[in-house]
Scaffold this active site. Structure first.
Site, PDB file in Angstrom:
ATOM      1  N   HIS A  49       0.801  -1.254  -0.050  1.00 32.46           N
ATOM      2  CA  HIS A  49      -0.025  -0.138   0.120  1.00 32.46           C
ATOM      3  C   HIS A  49       0.778   1.219  -0.030  1.00 32.46           C
ATOM      4  CE1 HIS A  49      -3.158   2.722   1.382  1.00 32.46           C
ATOM      5  NE2 HIS A  49      -3.923   2.075   0.601  1.00 32.46           N
ATOM      6  N   ILE A  55       1.181   4.688   3.811  1.00 31.58           N
ATOM      7  CA  ILE A  55       0.028   5.058   4.332  1.00 31.58           C
ATOM      8  C   ILE A  55      -0.943   3.979   4.915  1.00 31.58           C
ATOM      9  CG2 ILE A  55      -2.028   6.555   3.975  1.00 31.58           C
ATOM     10  CD1 ILE A  55      -0.594   8.155   1.905  1.00 31.58           C
ATOM     11  N   GLY A  58      -7.170   3.082   4.586  1.00 33.21           N
ATOM     12  CA  GLY A  58      -8.281   3.628   5.173  1.00 33.21           C
ATOM     13  C   GLY A  58      -9.382   2.774   5.258  1.00 33.21           C
ATOM     14  N   VAL A  59      -9.502   1.557   4.637  1.00 30.66           N
ATOM     15  CA  VAL A  59     -10.424   0.532   4.833  1.00 30.66           C
ATOM     16  C   VAL A  59     -10.204  -0.215   6.262  1.00 30.66           C
ATOM     17  CG1 VAL A  59      -9.243  -1.292   3.476  1.00 30.66           C
ATOM     18  CG2 VAL A  59     -11.779  -1.598   3.730  1.00 30.66           C
ATOM     19  N   GLU A  63     -12.350  -0.839   9.326  1.00 29.28           N
ATOM     20  CA  GLU A  63     -12.241  -2.046  10.108  1.00 29.28           C
ATOM     21  C   GLU A  63     -12.096  -1.873  11.707  1.00 29.28           C
ATOM     22  OE1 GLU A  63     -13.067  -6.075  11.003  1.00 29.28           O
ATOM     23  OE2 GLU A  63     -13.822  -4.975   9.372  1.00 29.28           O
TER      24      GLU A  63
END
Length: 146
Positions: A49, A55, A58-59, A63
């Site tokens: 990523h 970074i 976001g997912v 979660e």
């Protein structure tokens, strides 16, 4: 009320690398929960990523927020029920990402109950780094038998 990783694992079915909350630091039964996750550069997610510019996804923030919120229904259940129930998430609404989360950050999740009726819980989740809001979402979950 504080829960360490062993107590969290008694409530949630998740295990490494999918357990995304390290500790629960504050709980008000059925109303509010706060927990955190330490973001480490050694996390394998950084290999794929944004390589070279790590970074935290976001997912995974959402979660982690959801997993922290899943603690809330367990705070109002009888102890005998804990091993017989699981929390499934039904929806994520109004998700926003305000700032990137980087290796070395401590991601603090604050999740509160908007309302709950029977087995359905509606939650408001927020994620902070150094007191600054980095993400938020509304989550809906259902308590089910295992």
């Amino acid at each position: 009320m504080v829960f360490d990783i062993n107590q969290i694992q008694e409530m949630l079915p998740h295990r490494y690398p999918f357990l995304l909350v390290d500790r629960i630091t504050d709980v008000k039964n059925g109303e509010y929960v706060e927990g955190y996750l330490n973001i480490s550069i050694t996390n394998s997610v950084f290999q794929g990523h944004f390589p070279g510019h790590p970074i935290y996804p976001g997912v995974l923030i959402i979660e982690g927020m959801a997993q922290t919120g899943a603690i809330l229904p367990f705070t109002v259940m009888d102890k005998d029920e804990l091993s017989e129930k699981v929390v499934y998430f039904m929806s994520i609404d109004k998700a926003k990402f305000r700032k990137p989360v980087l290796p070395g950050d401590k991601l603090v999740y604050k999740v509160s109950t908007i309302k709950h009726r029977g087995k359905i819980w509606q939650l408001k989740g927020e994620a902070y780094v150094d007191g600054e809001l980095v993400s938020e979402a509304e989550l809906k979950a259902m308590i089910m038998d295992k």
